[in-house]
Each structure stands twice: as C-alpha cells, then as structure tokens.
Write an enzyme that holds these catalytic residues in place. Structure first.
Site, PDB file in Angstrom:
ATOM      1  N   VAL A  15       0.658  -1.277  -0.126  1.00 26.07           N
ATOM      2  CA  VAL A  15       0.065  -0.196  -0.015  1.00 26.07           C
ATOM      3  C   VAL A  15       0.817   1.289   0.030  1.00 26.07           C
ATOM      4  O   VAL A  15       0.571   2.074  -0.875  1.00 26.07           O
ATOM      5  CB  VAL A  15      -1.086  -0.020   1.197  1.00 26.07           C
ATOM      6  CG1 VAL A  15      -0.438  -0.054   2.559  1.00 26.07           C
ATOM      7  CG2 VAL A  15      -1.873   1.344   1.200  1.00 26.07           C
ATOM      8  N   GLU A 117     -11.680  -2.862  16.870  1.00 29.53           N
ATOM      9  CA  GLU A 117     -10.506  -3.810  17.092  1.00 29.53           C
ATOM     10  C   GLU A 117      -9.880  -3.635  18.424  1.00 29.53           C
ATOM     11  O   GLU A 117     -10.250  -2.349  19.154  1.00 29.53           O
ATOM     12  CB  GLU A 117      -9.512  -3.889  16.177  1.00 29.53           C
ATOM     13  CG  GLU A 117     -10.252  -4.322  14.793  1.00 29.53           C
ATOM     14  CD  GLU A 117      -9.248  -4.354  13.507  1.00 29.53           C
ATOM     15  OE1 GLU A 117      -7.960  -3.973  13.874  1.00 29.53           O
ATOM     16  OE2 GLU A 117      -9.713  -4.775  12.438  1.00 29.53           O
ATOM     17  N   HIS A 232       0.593 -11.118  16.947  1.00 28.95           N
ATOM     18  CA  HIS A 232      -0.802 -11.018  16.863  1.00 28.95           C
ATOM     19  C   HIS A 232      -1.617 -12.365  17.744  1.00 28.95           C
ATOM     20  O   HIS A 232      -1.195 -13.472  17.665  1.00 28.95           O
ATOM     21  CB  HIS A 232      -1.313 -11.265  15.282  1.00 28.95           C
ATOM     22  CG  HIS A 232      -2.601 -10.982  15.067  1.00 28.95           C
ATOM     23  ND1 HIS A 232      -3.850 -11.668  15.727  1.00 28.95           N
ATOM     24  CD2 HIS A 232      -3.474  -9.788  14.440  1.00 28.95           C
ATOM     25  CE1 HIS A 232      -4.891 -11.141  15.137  1.00 28.95           C
ATOM     26  NE2 HIS A 232      -4.459  -9.960  14.636  1.00 28.95           N
ATOM     27  N   ARG A 272      -3.237  -5.477  21.406  1.00 30.27           N
ATOM     28  CA  ARG A 272      -2.849  -6.928  21.062  1.00 30.27           C
ATOM     29  C   ARG A 272      -1.646  -7.382  21.906  1.00 30.27           C
ATOM     30  O   ARG A 272      -1.463  -8.558  22.241  1.00 30.27           O
ATOM     31  CB  ARG A 272      -2.699  -7.169  19.538  1.00 30.27           C
ATOM     32  CG  ARG A 272      -1.686  -6.177  18.928  1.00 30.27           C
ATOM     33  CD  ARG A 272      -1.854  -6.648  17.269  1.00 30.27           C
ATOM     34  NE  ARG A 272      -2.919  -6.272  16.653  1.00 30.27           N
ATOM     35  CZ  ARG A 272      -3.165  -6.106  15.509  1.00 30.27           C
ATOM     36  NH1 ARG A 272      -2.036  -6.128  14.656  1.00 30.27           N
ATOM     37  NH2 ARG A 272      -4.229  -6.022  14.909  1.00 30.27           N
ATOM     38  N   HIS A 331       3.746 -10.778  13.933  1.00 29.46           N
ATOM     39  CA  HIS A 331       2.679 -10.332  12.950  1.00 29.46           C
ATOM     40  C   HIS A 331       3.284  -8.799  12.362  1.00 29.46           C
ATOM     41  O   HIS A 331       3.067  -8.702  11.148  1.00 29.46           O
ATOM     42  CB  HIS A 331       1.585  -9.906  13.438  1.00 29.46           C
ATOM     43  CG  HIS A 331       0.377  -9.422  12.706  1.00 29.46           C
ATOM     44  ND1 HIS A 331      -0.240 -10.016  11.795  1.00 29.46           N
ATOM     45  CD2 HIS A 331      -0.204  -8.170  12.886  1.00 29.46           C
ATOM     46  CE1 HIS A 331      -1.081  -9.331  11.005  1.00 29.46           C
ATOM     47  NE2 HIS A 331      -1.313  -8.192  11.998  1.00 29.46           N
ATOM     48  N   ARG A 366       2.216  -1.278  17.668  1.00 32.73           N
ATOM     49  CA  ARG A 366       1.185  -0.484  16.744  1.00 32.73           C
ATOM     50  C   ARG A 366      -0.076  -0.653  17.159  1.00 32.73           C
ATOM     51  O   ARG A 366      -0.403  -2.011  17.519  1.00 32.73           O
ATOM     52  CB  ARG A 366       1.507  -1.272  15.369  1.00 32.73           C
ATOM     53  CG  ARG A 366       0.427  -0.856  14.395  1.00 32.73           C
ATOM     54  CD  ARG A 366       0.768  -1.038  13.005  1.00 32.73           C
ATOM     55  NE  ARG A 366       0.597  -2.518  12.736  1.00 32.73           N
ATOM     56  CZ  ARG A 366      -0.592  -3.306  12.535  1.00 32.73           C
ATOM     57  NH1 ARG A 366      -1.514  -2.743  12.446  1.00 32.73           N
ATOM     58  NH2 ARG A 366      -0.403  -4.421  12.276  1.00 32.73           N
ATOM     59  N   SER A 371      -1.835   0.099  10.253  1.00 29.34           N
ATOM     60  CA  SER A 371      -0.825  -0.258   9.340  1.00 29.34           C
ATOM     61  C   SER A 371      -1.137   0.279   7.726  1.00 29.34           C
ATOM     62  O   SER A 371      -0.316   0.830   7.068  1.00 29.34           O
ATOM     63  CB  SER A 371      -0.186  -1.763   9.233  1.00 29.34           C
ATOM     64  OG  SER A 371      -1.398  -2.579   8.986  1.00 29.34           O
ATOM     65  N   LEU A 372      -2.370  -0.220   7.422  1.00 28.48           N
ATOM     66  CA  LEU A 372      -2.605   0.189   5.914  1.00 28.48           C
ATOM     67  C   LEU A 372      -2.846   1.527   5.908  1.00 28.48           C
ATOM     68  O   LEU A 372      -2.195   2.363   4.909  1.00 28.48           O
ATOM     69  CB  LEU A 372      -3.953  -0.326   5.454  1.00 28.48           C
ATOM     70  CG  LEU A 372      -4.095  -1.770   5.497  1.00 28.48           C
ATOM     71  CD1 LEU A 372      -5.491  -2.387   4.927  1.00 28.48           C
ATOM     72  CD2 LEU A 372      -2.993  -2.548   4.229  1.00 28.48           C
TER      73      LEU A 372
HETATM   74  C1  SIN Z   1      -6.288  -7.876  11.884  1.00 32.02           C
HETATM   75  O1  SIN Z   1      -7.342  -7.971  11.151  1.00 32.02           O
HETATM   76  O2  SIN Z   1      -6.525  -8.308  13.246  1.00 32.02           O
HETATM   77  C2  SIN Z   1      -5.021  -7.393  11.584  1.00 32.02           C
HETATM   78  C3  SIN Z   1      -5.159  -5.952  11.679  1.00 32.02           C
HETATM   79  C4  SIN Z   1      -3.814  -5.415  11.707  1.00 32.02           C
HETATM   80  O3  SIN Z   1      -2.694  -6.181  11.524  1.00 32.02           O
HETATM   81  O4  SIN Z   1      -3.882  -4.346  11.999  1.00 32.02           O
END
Ligand code: SIN
Length: 530
Positions: A15, A117, A232, A272, A331, A366, A371-372
């Site tokens: 990206v 999330e 993750h 996380r 991750h 993070r 990230s995207l």
């Molecule tokens: C996820 O969908 O859990 C990963 C998304 C991310 O790495 O921020």
C-alpha cells in the site's frame, strides 16, 4: 525508458509503495519505477484483514480519540506529531482510495460500516469483503498503477543501495534473467515491508524477509525500534507457514478467548500486546500450545467473514460449533528505517514508508489497523516532499531522535524529543568461501531459535541463546541465490533486533522481559542502529 532515467524508484508493491507510485506518476508526472521481488499484487498488504482505522464518520469519534488510542498502544515511544499527521490525513487518504476504485463495505444506508478492534475506544475500522481489506486495497492500487506510465520490474531482487557522495543514487538488483544490474534514480523509496519471517510462527508471507531494513543497516542508514516485534494474538494454531490470521474484528464483534479449560482470562479488546502476553502466560501455566477463540456466538459469520469461513472450512473447523485453536504469531515489525514526517531517511535521496519504516507512529506497539493507514499516508507524503525539492531529512517525527541528538552526549535530550542510544554493530564479514549450504535449512533453524528465545516473552538467558543462533547463521556459508540473499537479510535484521532486545532491560509495549517486568523511565528512548 532507460532504467537510469528514473526520478523515483519505489522498492516494494504494497500500500505504501503503490500509493506513492500512483501519486508520483499520475499527479506529478515523475518518471517512476516500481521494483518488486514478486509480482505486483504479491505484497504483504494483500494479507491484511481487519481494515483501515480512520475517523470517517460517527458522532462520538474524533481524530483526538484516535490519536489518544494510538499513543496509549505505543507505550511512550510514539512521536505525537507523527501520530497527529497519521490520524488527521488518514480520512482524506481513505477517500482518495475510494475515488481510485477501492470498494469498502457499506451498510443498508450506504454508509461505510465501521468495526472495532483491540485498543480502539470506538468502532472506526473501515473494511472490505468483511475481512479481506488488504486484498481490495491492493487490487485497487495495482489497477491504478497499471493505468500510469510507471515502469514495473517484477521478480527483481534489490541487493544493495548505491551511495555516491553521501546520497542514494539507486540500487543494484538481481533480475530474472540472472544478471545483476544497477537501477539508477534520483530518489529511492523503500516500502518493502517487515521481517515476520524471522519467526517460525508468523502471519507474514514467505516474502517478508526484512530486505529493506537489512539494506539500510548495511549502508549505515539509521534504523530504530527494531526490538518491538508485534505478535498477533489470534493466528490459527495449525502447522502452516504462514499461520492463517483470525482478524481482531472477530473479537470486536464479540468472539471470546478461552483457555483449554474453557475459562476466559483476558479482556479481548485490550491492545494486542497485552492479549498476546496473557495468552502466552496461560499457555505456559497449562502446558498447552494454544488457547481458543470462541466465535460460536457470532451471527452471520459466513456472510461477515467469508474468507475466514472458507479457510476454516478447509481445515475442518466450523466457527458456529467449534472453538478455534489460536496462538500468538509474529505479525508486525514496529521499528525500521528511521524517517522524518515526510519519509526522508538519514541518507539523502533515500525515503521509506510503511512497515519498513520507523516514522514514530507506532512506538513500542502498533495499534490495530493503523498499518494500511500508515502506508497510504506516508507513501504519498514522501512524493510530495520530493516534488517540493526536499533533499534530505529534517528533525521531525522519529528523525528527531537522530538529528536532535548529540551521539556523544546521549543523555542531553532536547525537550519534547524521544532520546536515543546509538549502536554501531561490527560490519558483517564476507561469507566464507565454501560451498553454499541449503539456505532454507539455516532459515528454519534461525526461525525456530527466534520463536523459542526472542518471542512474546524474553529474558537475558533466552536472548543470549537467540544471539548464539544468529551468530551461527552469520558465519554459515552464504549462497548467491535469492534464497541466500533473503536469508542474509533476515540474519542482518535478527542481529539488530536481538541486540536491541538484549539492551532494552525493561518491559514496554510488544517487548516483554521476564527479568525486567517493569517499564523504566530511563529507557523511554530508541536504540538507533547506524
Ligand atoms: C487484524 O485484522 O486483526 C489485523 C489487522 C492489523 O494487523 O492491524
């Protein structure tokens, strides 16, 4: 177009790189090349599930809240100005991506659907195809790049930076016909992603071998925060490389974590690093290699998460009735090539954006789905700076640690700047002149050693074992093949990561030292490799 005509050479096709390439080629009519070791759509971006965190609508949400969540996850090492740029510019970049053709999920009224999330106080994650966001972002950007005049070099492996008179002038690369050639450019933007393949248990594809970070380390370009490897918490615990990801959004929708006795043990919506630590400790207590994600209460699983439903079906699991075995997996590489707010590295002419970079937005951990967003914000920023004639770094973002500091007086930290300790590792000696061993064998040994000794929980003894494994891999015969160069890159990054993890005698964010469980105010700084 001759290869040495480029205004901008983009390394990598995720990206960050493709957003930059489109802007440079289409908006500014630069002569652009995109060089990737795979094929254009084959970047880690396409594996991203959850989505893009950006405050697009929602009466209760604000960019201030997004900023506060990001700073809190980053455990004292985020650069607040860099995060401000991320959260403020993010919504605009998402809308640009929509204008380019990306289709995000919408509700019955046509509004973008928002998911929640871990670490986010509110639902603010836009997503596509349920949890196939990366694939949609990549699809839209690949199509956009293909509409431009950008030259695309596929299956070309970047070997080293060309540095002349203190400036990056391009790279040397191995091309699919077996030749090694220079690709010359006035500016090189590194967007080659992270180094998840340091680990035997990872959600990252085989290509995530830290190539850009390793090239930077070899050229003496500043790299920092490299000890912060994010794990993750919910990778499906099956024997596969990479491990399938079960997105955080499942927990956002109400899925629960249970130990092997069926008991809950952590608030599933914490950041996380906290969840991965809790899982690892519970697995150690119970002597198991997994816990369970209980998604049996989620309605319309198949419609909401079709790609995950298909993956689960492939391994004989039904989320409506089965608890899903999960374990933490490497991750995301939180650190990388140090940049300022425009993506400029410490080497004039060299820029970095996305996971390969350390812009200051992630700090020690993070925040989910940032990230995207980082890629789509900072890739184009680098292009705008190049277009504006900026020729080198400025003391902004994480670069303030490098430029605002006197390396001989590391304790004299200007107010508001995150301090740094500068580390110079010995140059890696040339490979012994012996027949090459199979690089994949050494890679597997390295991955297992880092998983065992430099994983979610570390201590001085385990890190010494990791360092020994890195040392053996460093002195092993080296093969002059792409697999050999990838291994060399992994080892180069591993050496810095283990060194920094050893020096960081505290626990902070994604870095947990069993022998130093507290966070130390004295270590609110970056280890910078130069
Ligand atoms: C996820 O969908 O859990 C990963 C998304 C991310 O790495 O921020």
């Amino acid at each position: 177009m001759a290869a040495d005509d480029l205004d901008l050479l983009v390394l990598g096709s995720g990206v960050a790189g493709l957003s930059a390439a489109v802007r440079a080629a289409e908006t500014h009519k630069m002569r652009v090349g995109v060089l990737t070791k795979g094929e254009l759509p084959q970047a880690t971006t396409r594996w991203a599930q959850g989505g893009v965190a950006a405050v697009l609508h929602g009466d209760e949400d604000s960019t201030d809240l997004h900023l506060a969540d990001t700073l809190s996850a980053g455990a004292g090492l985020c650069d607040a100005e860099a995060v401000r740029v991320l959260v403020d510019e993010g919504p605009h970049r998402v809308n640009e991506l929509i204008a380019l053709g990306a289709m995000f999920d919408r509700d019955a009224r046509g509004e973008l659907e928002l998911a929640r999330e871990g670490g986010h106080t509110l639902a603010r994650i836009v997503h596509a195809g349920g949890s196939a966001t990366g694939a949609e972002v990549e699809r839209a950007l690949v199509a956009a790049v293909q509409r431009t005049m950008a030259a695309v070099y596929e299956h070309a492996f970047a070997l080293e930076l060309i540095v002349e008179a203190g400036r990056c002038r391009g790279i040397t690369a191995r091309f699919p016909d077996g030749t090694t050639r220079e690709v010359r450019a006035t500016n090189v933007l590194v967007t080659t992603g992270g180094a998840g393949q340091l680990y035997a248990v990872t959600t990252n594809p085989l290509e995530a071998t830290g190539d850009g970070i390793a090239m930077a380390l070899r050229a003496g370009v500043a790299v920092a925060d490299i000890e912060f490897v994010q794990f993750h918490p919910t990778a499906l615990s099956i024997d596969s490389m990479p491990r399938p990801l079960l997105t955080e959004a499942l927990r956002g929708h109400g899925a629960l974590l249970r130990d092997t006795r069926g008991e809950r043990f952590v608030d599933e919506l914490l950041p996380r690093d906290v969840v991965s630590r809790a899982e690892t400790r519970r697995m150690l207590e119970l002597g198991t290699d997994h816990v369970f994600l209980d998604a049996t209460g989620l309605e319309q699983f198949d419609q909401r998460f079709p790609n995950i439903a298909a993956q689960l079906q492939g391994v004989g699991l039904d989320p409506a009735t089965d608890w899903l075995p999960v374990a933490p997996a490497a991750h995301y590489t939180c650190g990388g090539i140090v940049t300022d707010l425009q993506g400029a590295s410490s080497l004039p002419g060299l820029w970095a954006a996305g996971e390969v970079s350390c812009s200051g937005v992630h700090g020690a951990n993070r925040l989910a789905s940032n990230s995207l967003l980082e890629g789509m914000v900072f890739g184009p920023r680098a292009v705008e700076a190049i277009e504006a004639g900026v020729s080198g770094p400025e003391p902004t973002g994480a670069m303030r640690t490098v430029m605002g500091m006197d390396p001989d007086r590391p304790d004299m930290v200007p107010a508001g700047v995150i301090g740094g300790r500068f580390v110079r590792l010995d140059p890696i000696s040339p490979a012994p002149e012996t027949l090459p061993e199979d690089p994949s064998k050494i890679r597997t040994v390295l991955q297992r050693a880092l998983t065992e000794h430099a994983g979610v929980l570390r201590d001085a003894t385990s890190l010494a074992s990791a360092a020994a494994a890195v040392g053996s891999a460093l002195t092993a015969p080296r093969s002059d093949s792409v697999a050999g160069h990838e291994l060399h890159n992994l080892v180069t990054v591993a050496r810095a990561a283990v060194d920094a993890a050893t020096r960081r005698e505290e626990s902070r964010g994604a870095h947990t030292r069993e022998d130093f469980p507290a966070t130390s105010a004295d270590l609110a700084l970056r280890f910078v490799y130069v």
